[in-house]
Every structure is written in C-alpha cells, then in structure tokens.
Design a protein around this motif. Structure first.
Motif, PDB file in Angstrom:
ATOM      1  N   LYS A   4       0.808  -1.212   0.000  1.00  0.00           N
ATOM      2  CA  LYS A   4       0.000   0.000   0.000  1.00  0.00           C
ATOM      3  C   LYS A   4       0.845   1.268   0.000  1.00  0.00           C
ATOM      4  CE  LYS A   4      -3.548  -2.612   0.011  1.00  0.00           C
ATOM      5  NZ  LYS A   4      -4.229  -2.841  -1.283  1.00  0.00           N
ATOM      6  N   SER A   5       2.004   1.204   0.635  1.00  0.00           N
ATOM      7  CA  SER A   5       2.883   2.373   0.683  1.00  0.00           C
ATOM      8  C   SER A   5       4.294   1.909   0.977  1.00  0.00           C
ATOM      9  CB  SER A   5       2.426   3.367   1.743  1.00  0.00           C
ATOM     10  OG  SER A   5       2.510   2.783   3.032  1.00  0.00           O
ATOM     11  N   ILE A   6       5.263   2.781   0.721  1.00  0.00           N
ATOM     12  CA  ILE A   6       6.660   2.441   0.992  1.00  0.00           C
ATOM     13  C   ILE A   6       7.342   3.585   1.727  1.00  0.00           C
ATOM     14  CG2 ILE A   6       6.960   0.831  -0.933  1.00  0.00           C
ATOM     15  CD1 ILE A   6       8.297   3.108  -2.500  1.00  0.00           C
ATOM     16  N   ASP A   7       8.339   3.230   2.513  1.00  0.00           N
ATOM     17  CA  ASP A   7       9.201   4.205   3.172  1.00  0.00           C
ATOM     18  C   ASP A   7      10.612   3.963   2.651  1.00  0.00           C
ATOM     19  OD1 ASP A   7       9.762   6.274   5.163  1.00  0.00           O
ATOM     20  OD2 ASP A   7      10.902   4.686   6.162  1.00  0.00           O
ATOM     21  N   VAL A   8      11.309   5.010   2.273  1.00  0.00           N
ATOM     22  CA  VAL A   8      12.627   4.886   1.657  1.00  0.00           C
ATOM     23  C   VAL A   8      13.670   5.625   2.485  1.00  0.00           C
ATOM     24  CG1 VAL A   8      13.985   5.240  -0.444  1.00  0.00           C
ATOM     25  CG2 VAL A   8      11.516   4.801  -0.618  1.00  0.00           C
ATOM     26  N   LYS A   9      14.731   4.912   2.861  1.00  0.00           N
ATOM     27  CA  LYS A   9      15.789   5.531   3.653  1.00  0.00           C
ATOM     28  C   LYS A   9      17.161   5.083   3.152  1.00  0.00           C
ATOM     29  CE  LYS A   9      13.201   6.255   7.928  1.00  0.00           C
ATOM     30  NZ  LYS A   9      13.073   5.940   9.379  1.00  0.00           N
ATOM     31  N   ILE A  10      18.109   6.034   3.227  1.00  0.00           N
ATOM     32  CA  ILE A  10      19.497   5.746   2.848  1.00  0.00           C
ATOM     33  C   ILE A  10      20.359   5.828   4.094  1.00  0.00           C
ATOM     34  CG2 ILE A  10      21.478   6.508   1.474  1.00  0.00           C
ATOM     35  CD1 ILE A  10      19.437   7.805  -0.456  1.00  0.00           C
ATOM     36  N   LYS A  11      21.134   4.792   4.303  1.00  0.00           N
ATOM     37  CA  LYS A  11      22.065   4.784   5.421  1.00  0.00           C
ATOM     38  C   LYS A  11      23.344   4.082   4.980  1.00  0.00           C
ATOM     39  CE  LYS A  11      22.543   3.700  10.343  1.00  0.00           C
ATOM     40  NZ  LYS A  11      21.887   3.114  11.541  1.00  0.00           N
ATOM     41  N   GLY A  12      24.453   4.803   5.078  1.00  0.00           N
ATOM     42  CA  GLY A  12      25.714   4.243   4.588  1.00  0.00           C
ATOM     43  C   GLY A  12      25.609   3.996   3.106  1.00  0.00           C
ATOM     44  N   SER A  13      25.881   2.790   2.675  1.00  0.00           N
ATOM     45  CA  SER A  13      25.774   2.425   1.263  1.00  0.00           C
ATOM     46  C   SER A  13      24.568   1.523   1.006  1.00  0.00           C
ATOM     47  CB  SER A  13      27.050   1.724   0.795  1.00  0.00           C
ATOM     48  OG  SER A  13      27.277   0.555   1.570  1.00  0.00           O
ATOM     49  N   THR A  14      23.553   1.649   1.872  1.00  0.00           N
ATOM     50  CA  THR A  14      22.361   0.810   1.757  1.00  0.00           C
ATOM     51  C   THR A  14      21.114   1.664   1.541  1.00  0.00           C
ATOM     52  OG1 THR A  14      23.311  -0.872   3.210  1.00  0.00           O
ATOM     53  CG2 THR A  14      20.926  -0.928   2.900  1.00  0.00           C
ATOM     54  N   LEU A  15      20.265   1.224   0.621  1.00  0.00           N
ATOM     55  CA  LEU A  15      18.961   1.832   0.394  1.00  0.00           C
ATOM     56  C   LEU A  15      17.906   0.859   0.918  1.00  0.00           C
ATOM     57  CD1 LEU A  15      17.166   4.051  -1.114  1.00  0.00           C
ATOM     58  CD2 LEU A  15      17.071   2.394  -2.978  1.00  0.00           C
ATOM     59  N   THR A  16      17.221   1.240   1.972  1.00  0.00           N
ATOM     60  CA  THR A  16      16.223   0.355   2.569  1.00  0.00           C
ATOM     61  C   THR A  16      14.828   0.826   2.202  1.00  0.00           C
ATOM     62  OG1 THR A  16      17.673  -0.121   4.446  1.00  0.00           O
ATOM     63  CG2 THR A  16      15.341  -0.639   4.705  1.00  0.00           C
ATOM     64  N   ILE A  17      14.073  -0.082   1.595  1.00  0.00           N
ATOM     65  CA  ILE A  17      12.676   0.193   1.258  1.00  0.00           C
ATOM     66  C   ILE A  17      11.805  -0.665   2.169  1.00  0.00           C
ATOM     67  CG2 ILE A  17      10.884   0.031  -0.508  1.00  0.00           C
ATOM     68  CD1 ILE A  17      13.000   0.568  -2.607  1.00  0.00           C
ATOM     69  N   THR A  18      11.011   0.002   2.986  1.00  0.00           N
ATOM     70  CA  THR A  18      10.111  -0.702   3.899  1.00  0.00           C
ATOM     71  C   THR A  18       8.712  -0.652   3.314  1.00  0.00           C
ATOM     72  OG1 THR A  18      11.477  -0.059   5.793  1.00  0.00           O
ATOM     73  CG2 THR A  18       9.255  -0.861   6.256  1.00  0.00           C
ATOM     74  N   ALA A  19       8.182  -1.832   2.986  1.00  0.00           N
ATOM     75  CA  ALA A  19       6.877  -1.934   2.340  1.00  0.00           C
ATOM     76  C   ALA A  19       5.792  -2.222   3.365  1.00  0.00           C
ATOM     77  CB  ALA A  19       6.901  -3.035   1.289  1.00  0.00           C
ATOM     78  N   SER A  20       4.730  -1.442   3.329  1.00  0.00           N
ATOM     79  CA  SER A  20       3.586  -1.669   4.219  1.00  0.00           C
ATOM     80  C   SER A  20       2.580  -2.569   3.512  1.00  0.00           C
ATOM     81  CB  SER A  20       2.922  -0.347   4.588  1.00  0.00           C
ATOM     82  OG  SER A  20       3.800   0.469   5.323  1.00  0.00           O
ATOM     83  N   SER A  21       2.379  -3.768   4.043  1.00  0.00           N
ATOM     84  CA  SER A  21       1.445  -4.712   3.446  1.00  0.00           C
ATOM     85  C   SER A  21       0.954  -5.688   4.498  1.00  0.00           C
ATOM     86  CB  SER A  21       2.108  -5.481   2.294  1.00  0.00           C
ATOM     87  OG  SER A  21       1.217  -6.430   1.746  1.00  0.00           O
ATOM     88  N   ASN A  22      -0.321  -5.990   4.468  1.00  0.00           N
ATOM     89  CA  ASN A  22      -0.909  -6.963   5.386  1.00  0.00           C
ATOM     90  C   ASN A  22      -1.011  -8.349   4.754  1.00  0.00           C
ATOM     91  OD1 ASN A  22      -1.317  -5.054   7.474  1.00  0.00           O
ATOM     92  ND2 ASN A  22      -3.179  -4.317   6.453  1.00  0.00           N
ATOM     93  N   GLU A  23      -0.400  -8.508   3.581  1.00  0.00           N
ATOM     94  CA  GLU A  23      -0.438  -9.791   2.885  1.00  0.00           C
ATOM     95  C   GLU A  23       0.976 -10.309   2.654  1.00  0.00           C
ATOM     96  OE1 GLU A  23      -3.261  -9.899  -0.538  1.00  0.00           O
ATOM     97  OE2 GLU A  23      -3.396  -7.741  -0.205  1.00  0.00           O
ATOM     98  N   GLU A  24       1.061 -11.586   2.342  1.00  0.00           N
ATOM     99  CA  GLU A  24       2.349 -12.149   1.946  1.00  0.00           C
ATOM    100  C   GLU A  24       2.738 -11.584   0.581  1.00  0.00           C
ATOM    101  OE1 GLU A  24       1.990 -16.398   1.957  1.00  0.00           O
ATOM    102  OE2 GLU A  24       2.574 -16.533   4.070  1.00  0.00           O
ATOM    103  N   ILE A  25       4.016 -11.283   0.412  1.00  0.00           N
ATOM    104  CA  ILE A  25       4.485 -10.729  -0.870  1.00  0.00           C
ATOM    105  C   ILE A  25       5.691 -11.526  -1.374  1.00  0.00           C
ATOM    106  CG2 ILE A  25       3.579  -8.394  -0.577  1.00  0.00           C
ATOM    107  CD1 ILE A  25       6.320  -7.565   0.527  1.00  0.00           C
TER     108      ILE A  25
END
Length: 514
Positions: free
Chosen positions: A464-485
C-alpha cells in the motif's frame, strides 16, 4: 531573470517566412512585444518539392538571419530562442542547413518536432485568448495550419483528450497536388477530397465528443479573418462566423492568386496558400458543432516567448501544461489496455523512490517527468504481444507523439520502459549509440523503475505504501502490506543488483504489517 524586466527574442525559421519578435518579459511573467520582423523564404517549397533546401535558399536564410542577429546586438539581447519546424526538419540536408546558419550568423537554431511545436503554439493561445480556459471546459477543437502539416488538438471538460499531426499543411497540399491543378476545373474540390482522405480517423474520433468551440491558427487565417471583418464591432472580436468563412471560401475558390493578393493585402506567395487554408479550415470546422472560428493573435513565436516566461517564473500556465501532458499519457496507457491500477501504482512508488534518493542520483525535475511517463507506459507493448513485450513497448513509445516532449526525450522514455524488467542496457544496440550523459540518465531512471515494478509484480497492489531511507551504502525500502508478498520479495532481490551497479547503493526490501 527574477527581479526586473528582461529583453528577449523569439525566432521562427518557418517554411515560407522567417519571423522574429523582440519583447520584454516583466517580473511577473507578463510579455510586452516591442518589435516584430518578417521576411519571406522558400524553405518549404524546396523541401516539399525536392526533399532538400537549395543552396540559394540557404544563402537567403543566412542573409535574413544575419540581419536579425544585428538587431539583437543593437538591443543587446543575449537571451533568445530560435526554432525551425517541418521545412528544415524534413529536408535531407537539414544538418548542413543548421550548420551554415550557425557559422554564418552565430545563431543556434533548434529543430523542434510536432509535439514541441504544438505545446508552444498552445501556450500562445493561453497568453492571447483569455476565453481559452472556458473553451477547454466546454470542448474545443484547435487546428494549427502549418506549411507542412496540421496540428489537431481536442480539449474536453478541461482536459487534453487527443492530439494528432496530419501532413496536409497549406504549402504541402499545394506542392503535392500541383500536377493535378491544371487537369481539373475544380481544384478546391480535389483539395477537400484529399484532406478528407487523410483526416477521416480524426472525424470518427470526434464523434464521441460534443465539440462546441473551434480555434484556427496559422496558414493565412489572420489575413482571411481581417478581410471578412466589415464593421468596427466585428473587428473588435477574435472570432469569425462559420457562415462568413464559408462565403469567403466560395468567393476565393474562383479567384486568382493575384486577385487574392490584392483583396487580402498580402504578397502573391502568401496568397497561393489561401485556398488550401480555407479548404482545411472548412473541413475541420464541419467536424464540430461550432458556429464560429476563433482566430487569436497567437503563433509559434508568441508561444516561444510564453515558454521563456514560464521557465523564468514557473507560471501557472507551465503547471497546467504539465498536467495536460500527464493527462494525455493516461489516455495513451488506457488506449493500449494496460493494467492501469498496476502502472499507476508503479508510477507512484517510482516517484517516491526518486524523491527520496535525490542526493545519490542527481537527476533533474525534467528527468522526473520523463521517468513518470515511462512508468505509466512501460507495459503498453503487451497490447501487441505479452512475450518480449518490452521491445514492443520501446517501439510503440518511439512512435508516439506526446505534446511538449522532444524526440530525444521520447528516446529516453522508450529506453527506460525497455529496461524496466530483466533486460539491462549493456549490449543493447540502441543504447550503445547514445551519448554518455543519456546512457547514465536512462540507467538511473531504469534502475528506479525496476525496483518500483518489482514491488507490484503480482499486479495485486499488495504493497500500500513504501518508506525509503538511505544509510551508509544501503537503500532500505520498507513496504507496508498486510499480505504475503513472496513474488515481490523474490523479484526485488533478483533485479536489485542493477540498482547497486548503477547507483552504488545496495537496495534491501523489508516488510511492515505482516
């Protein structure tokens, strides 16, 4: 340019004339015309007859532009934009023409495509015809009669519905059908039949709409408009009745070029374009329910000035035309029967990733728009074949005509769409011939769209939505979902190496809510 008025100039190297406007752009983006110049030229006649601009015409063009350049120096104008359209664009020797203009005058002349020309002309309409906004809501057909072709655009309920370019310009018609002219007693009827044969699909498309307004530009419509105005009251208006146009057409079709030249107060070269212009106008206004034809004082060169003002001050007009472009993309996507919920979701996530990673990709706001378009169109190749559809998407996009988008930009959009899935740019022949800068831009945009597309691989909008953050040399995308993906996680991991290769940051997908 902010803070004070600036002198600018727009130059239109047209098919049968070269025109320049010198103007002052105010601190609020308002435009004041100071001087206007026009010189006749045979560029279109050469190109449409022989396929090339003759050496004599090139010399004449350089001579005219050299005089224009001297006037720019007198005004001390550094900020100018010079463009050329079909007359030079379609000539086989266009590169040599542009180079000789550059070396002979110092002026950089830009070859623009139909969609860019259309955008500039319609910016001029917004500047010089205040009624245009209301007409867009009511439904308006706009035709811009050039020497080489006719730009046809429909607005309905405030939105851009479709745009088409038809190669039936006034001079092209005259040159193409010149062999028939001496063999018929009714050449205007031949013109009408030819126009109808080239525009019947537009006529069918218009049947779905209730078009009550009609705007005509270009050709010799301004001269025709002036000639048909009899009273001072009529002269104060910007429109001409459909009946008046029809009556003048009946009269003009039986007159010689010399007679038309005298009646309209124009030179004989221009008068040769009057009957083709009338035939085109008559055929297109018949496709609408409009009782009048609006003829605003708007042209390509006026649109260039409006565009310069938009770029300097981010006017509301600029914002509105970006929305027009977006709306036209949605119509194209629907036309090719894409899974619109999917492409819209991919577009939203791609834009979120783009905005949150500005400090690592250094792409521009214009690149953001191109990536947005690619995101919405990346699946249109499935209309042809679901297997290897990316290749079909590439070729369809390359053939599209999107208002305000240059050929170079269309090429970028097509490549981003082509590389949104498994395929990578390296080894692609079409990619390898591009400039270094465009290769990098395409790769960065494709890397972002790949991630976004992976996040909805199932086409079920599970995330439904994503949160995007950069830390060091990593790009982390946190996906909001109530289902298996599981599909999304698998494919994200599969294609994430490309993002790391291009950007230098490793993408990681995390899930929240399950």
């Amino acid at each position: 340019m902010a803070g004070k008025d600036k002198l600018v100039a727009s130059i239109d190297v047209g098919s049968n004339s070269i025109r320049m406007l010198i103007a002052e752009i105010g601190s609020k983006g308002n435009i004041k015309i100071l001087e206007e110049l026009k010189k006749s030229i045979d560029i279109g006649k050469d190109t449409y007859n022989t396929g090339k601009v003759s050496l004599e015409t090139i010399k004449d063009t350089v001579k005219i532009l050299k005089n224009f350049s001297k006037l720019l120096d007198e005004y001390n104008i550094k900020n100018y934009r010079a463009v050329t359209t079909s007359g030079i664009r379609e000539s086989k020797n266009k590169d040599y023409v542009i180079e000789q203009i550059k070396s002979g005058t110092g002026l950089d002349v830009e070859i623009i495509n139909n969609s860019q020309e259309r955008l500039l002309t319609y910016k001029a309409i917004r500047e010089y015809l205040p009624e245009a906004s209301q007409m867009r809501k009511e439904g308006v057909l706009i035709i811009d009669i050039g020497s080489g072709g006719v730009e046809v655009t429909l607005y309905n309920e405030g939105y851009l519905c479709f745009t088409e370019y038809v190669k039936i310009g006034s001079q092209r018609l005259k040159e193409t059908l010149s062999e028939i002219e001496s063999d018929t007693m009714d050449f205007p009827k031949v013109l009408e039949d030819y126009i109808e044969s080239k525009s019947y699909l537009i006529k069918e498309n218009l049947l779905k709409y209730n078009v009550s307004n009609f705007i005509g530009l270009g050709g010799e419509l301004s001269s025709i408009y002036k000639a048909c105005k009899k009273t001072d009251e009529e002269k104060s208006m910007k429109k001409l009745s459909k009946d008046s146009l029809k009556e003048f057409y009946k009269e003009a079709r039986n007159l010689s070029s010399e007679e038309l030249s005298e009646i309209l107060g124009i030179n004989e070269k221009q008068s040769e374009m009057v009957v083709p212009t009338l035939a085109i106008s008559q055929k297109f206004i018949e496709m609408t329910k409009s009782k009048d034809i609006y003829v605003p004082r708007a042209s390509l060169r006026h649109g260039i000035l409006a565009d310069m003002a938009d770029e300097a001050y981010d006017t509301q007009r600029k914002i509105d035309f970006i929305e027009d472009i977006r709306h036209s993309i949605v119509d194209i996507a629907i036309k090719y029967r894409v899974d619109y919920q999917h492409v819209e979701h991919v577009k939203d996530m791609a834009l979120k990733i783009f905005d949150k990673t500005k400090k690592i990709h250094f792409l521009s706001e214009r690149d953001r728009l191109l990536m947005e378009i690619a995101s919405l169109l990346h699946d249109i190749g499935k209309y042809v074949n679901v297997n290897n559809y990316q290749v079909y998407s590439f070729h369809i996009i390359k053939a599209l005509d999107i208002m305000g988008i240059s050929d170079r930009e269309m090429d970028i959009i097509a490549h981003v769409a082509k590389f949104h899935a498994d395929e990578e740019p390296q080894g692609s022949k079409s990619y390898e011939v591009l400039s270094y800068d465009n290769k990098i831009r395409i790769s960065k945009m494709a890397a972002i769209v790949k991630l976004a597309d992976a996040l909805d691989l199932s086409h079920k909008n599970k995330i439904k939505s994503i949160d995007v953050k950069i830390k060091g040399s990593t790009l982390t995308i946190t996906a909001s979902s109530n289902e298996e993906i599981p599909l999304e996680k698998w494919y994200f991991h599969k294609i994430s190496d490309f993002f790391e290769e291009v950007m230098g940051y490793k993408p990681i997908l995390k899930q929240k809510g399950f």
